[in-house]
Enzyme design. Structure first.
Site, short mmCIF file in Angstrom:
data_model
loop_
_atom_site.label_atom_id
_atom_site.label_comp_id
_atom_site.label_asym_id
_atom_site.label_seq_id
_atom_site.Cartn_x
_atom_site.Cartn_y
_atom_site.Cartn_z
N CYS A 112 80.92 20.00 39.67
CA CYS A 112 80.77 19.90 38.22
C CYS A 112 81.82 20.71 37.46
O CYS A 112 81.95 20.59 36.24
CB CYS A 112 79.37 20.33 37.80
SG CYS A 112 78.11 19.46 38.72
N HIS A 251 79.18 22.30 30.78
CA HIS A 251 78.76 21.23 31.68
C HIS A 251 77.33 20.84 31.31
O HIS A 251 76.47 21.69 31.10
CB HIS A 251 78.86 21.72 33.12
CG HIS A 251 78.18 20.82 34.10
ND1 HIS A 251 78.40 19.46 34.11
CD2 HIS A 251 77.26 21.08 35.07
CE1 HIS A 251 77.66 18.92 35.06
NE2 HIS A 251 76.96 19.87 35.65
N ASN A 281 73.21 14.63 33.90
CA ASN A 281 74.30 15.41 34.49
C ASN A 281 75.26 14.46 35.20
O ASN A 281 74.91 13.90 36.25
CB ASN A 281 73.69 16.43 35.46
CG ASN A 281 74.73 17.26 36.19
OD1 ASN A 281 75.90 16.92 36.21
ND2 ASN A 281 74.28 18.33 36.82
N1 COA Z 1 58.61 15.61 38.00
C1 COA Z 1 57.44 16.27 38.10
N2 COA Z 1 57.30 17.39 38.81
C2 COA Z 1 58.39 17.86 39.43
C3 COA Z 1 59.65 17.22 39.37
C4 COA Z 1 59.72 16.04 38.63
N3 COA Z 1 60.87 15.34 38.51
N4 COA Z 1 60.53 17.92 40.08
C5 COA Z 1 59.89 19.00 40.58
N5 COA Z 1 58.59 18.95 40.18
C6 COA Z 1 57.51 19.87 40.49
C7 COA Z 1 57.83 20.71 41.70
O1 COA Z 1 57.48 20.01 42.88
C8 COA Z 1 56.94 21.91 41.47
O2 COA Z 1 55.64 21.58 41.87
P1 COA Z 1 54.73 22.68 42.62
O3 COA Z 1 54.60 23.80 41.63
O4 COA Z 1 53.48 21.93 42.87
O5 COA Z 1 55.50 23.06 43.83
C9 COA Z 1 56.94 22.06 39.94
O6 COA Z 1 57.36 20.79 39.42
C10 COA Z 1 57.83 23.12 39.41
O7 COA Z 1 59.06 23.00 40.05
P2 COA Z 1 60.19 24.02 39.76
O8 COA Z 1 61.27 23.80 40.75
O9 COA Z 1 59.61 25.38 39.60
O10 COA Z 1 60.68 23.54 38.33
P3 COA Z 1 61.77 24.23 37.45
O11 COA Z 1 61.18 24.68 36.19
O12 COA Z 1 62.61 25.22 38.20
O13 COA Z 1 62.73 23.00 37.12
C11 COA Z 1 64.79 21.99 37.74
C12 COA Z 1 63.37 22.31 38.17
C13 COA Z 1 65.48 21.26 38.89
C14 COA Z 1 64.74 21.11 36.52
C15 COA Z 1 65.53 23.32 37.41
O14 COA Z 1 65.36 24.25 38.46
C16 COA Z 1 66.98 23.11 37.16
O15 COA Z 1 67.37 22.41 36.25
N6 COA Z 1 67.85 23.74 37.95
C17 COA Z 1 69.27 23.57 37.83
C18 COA Z 1 69.65 22.27 38.46
C19 COA Z 1 71.01 21.80 38.06
O16 COA Z 1 71.34 21.84 36.92
N7 COA Z 1 71.77 21.33 39.03
C20 COA Z 1 73.05 20.83 38.86
C21 COA Z 1 73.97 21.94 38.50
S1 COA Z 1 75.59 21.42 38.45
#
Ligand code: COA
Length: 325
Positions: A112, A251, A281
């Site tokens: 990215c 980004h 993204n």
């Molecule tokens: N829909 C519903 N529930 C979802 C889900 C979805 N698409 N994806 C994950 N969950 C669930 C998980 O399984 C978890 O369930 P659990 O508590 O029963 O285990 C719960 O939601 C919380 O997950 P968590 O990982 O704590 O969520 P979060 O608040 O950290 O958000 C992201 C997850 C991926 C959105 C976040 O971590 C993020 O944006 N990270 C950066 C990713 C990124 O930008 N990557 C590219 C960078 S270049």
């Protein structure tokens, strides 16, 4: 050293829109969850166009906006994590498509942060006098490396392409650049290529899984940290207050990353230009798609400062302070 100007931008996204509700039919998720955790409402998904096809369309738009002849282009750098092939490079395919016969072409892999790394590299070629005019492209068909059954990742990404034309200039359009990498955290965002699988390796039955997996929380923390650091360091290096920056174009990964960074910096999140609600993204393409929008909507005028910042797989990060000319 020569001065470097940005003289044109372009972008292209596929026409097919996939909204959050549509994704909720394939994985256990919801529009409400995706919007509240990421800010993403929809994304564009290729119905068959590959990375070079989208890159070519973005490049043609950028060349038109730069008002140059294709034959002027001496360098094409294409940043992608989703090339058409291992060989030839996607930049060489774009060269063939647009008939940029005078260009030297290569791809770079910085996920990215790819467009930032590409502009940095092209600017060095221009500063030292090696080339006068360069086309830098960020293009991705992420939909081909996504596990569409993994709700942790499939909701985040989209396809698209963007391009920037740089030229040796009378005035300085690139005020400062910073980049960095942390390979020790590379496994936080990974998509494996082909494993060693020859007659000596004993791996012949290895099943290759070329899809993205990610430690979302690790990436989130990294993204906020480097976003804050780059804004502060690039503002310092360019001798400008944060108020003087017209837009920070990060980004386009997650609106919550941007809100967290804005809070830590003590600035209004409105200073960050975002369009991730519409495109998700798009990795190496995302900053350029947003930059093109800012230029095409005439949201900036001569003398304005724009800060573009990338972060992502590698892990990699980088930012560039631009002065609009
Ligand atoms: N829909 C519903 N529930 C979802 C889900 C979805 N698409 N994806 C994950 N969950 C669930 C998980 O399984 C978890 O369930 P659990 O508590 O029963 O285990 C719960 O939601 C919380 O997950 P968590 O990982 O704590 O969520 P979060 O608040 O950290 O958000 C992201 C997850 C991926 C959105 C976040 O971590 C993020 O944006 N990270 C950066 C990713 C990124 O930008 N990557 C590219 C960078 S270049």
């Amino acid at each position: 050293m020569n001065k470097v100007e940005i003289i044109g931008t372009g972008s292209y996204v596929p026409s097919k829109i996939v909204d959050n509700n549509e994704l909720s039919h394939t994985v256990d998720t919801s529009d409400e969850w995706i919007i509240s955790r990421t800010g993403i409402k929809q994304r564009r998904i290729s119905e068959g166009e590959d990375t070079s096809d989208m890159a070519t369309k973005a490049a043609i738009n950028a060349i038109k906006s730069a008002k140059i002849e294709v034959s002027d282009i001496e360098l094409i750098i294409l940043a992608t994590a989703t090339p058409d092939n291992f060989i030839p490079s996607t930049s060489c395919i774009v060269q063939k498509n647009i008939k940029a016969v005078n260009a030297t072409c290569f791809d770079i892999s910085a996920a990215c942060s790819g467009l930032i790394y590409g502009i940095d590299a092209a600017a060095q070629f221009i500063r030292t006098g090696r080339f006068n005019t360069a086309l830098v492209i960020g293009a991705e068909t992420l939909s081909k490396i996504i596990d569409w059954k993994d709700r942790n990742t499939c909701i985040l990404f989209g396809d698209g392409a963007s391009a920037v034309v740089l030229r040796k200039g009378e005035e300085e359009g690139i005020l400062s650049i910073k980049t960095g990498s942390d390979g020790s955290k590379g496994r936080a965002l990974i998509c494996p290529a082909v494993p060693v699988n020859n007659f000596l390796s004993g791996n012949e039955m290895y099943l290759n899984k070329s899809t993205v997996s990610m430690d979302g929380k690790e990436i989130f923390k990294f993204a906020v940290k480097v976003l804050v650091k780059l804004v502060q360091e690039l503002a310092d290096e360019s001798n400008c207050d944060l108020e003087e920056i017209k837009y920070i174009i990060p980004h386009q990964a997650n609106y919550r990353i941007i809100e967290c960074a804005a809070k830590k910096l003590g600035i209004n999140s409105n200073k960050f230009y975002t369009n991730l609600d519409l495109y998700g993204n798009t990795s190496a393409a995302s900053i350029g798609i947003a930059l093109d929008e800012v230029y095409k909507k005439s949201l900036v005028k001569r003398g304005d400062k724009i800060l573009i910042i990338g972060f992502g797989g590698g892990l990699t990060y980088g930012g560039i302070m631009i002065e609009v000319l």
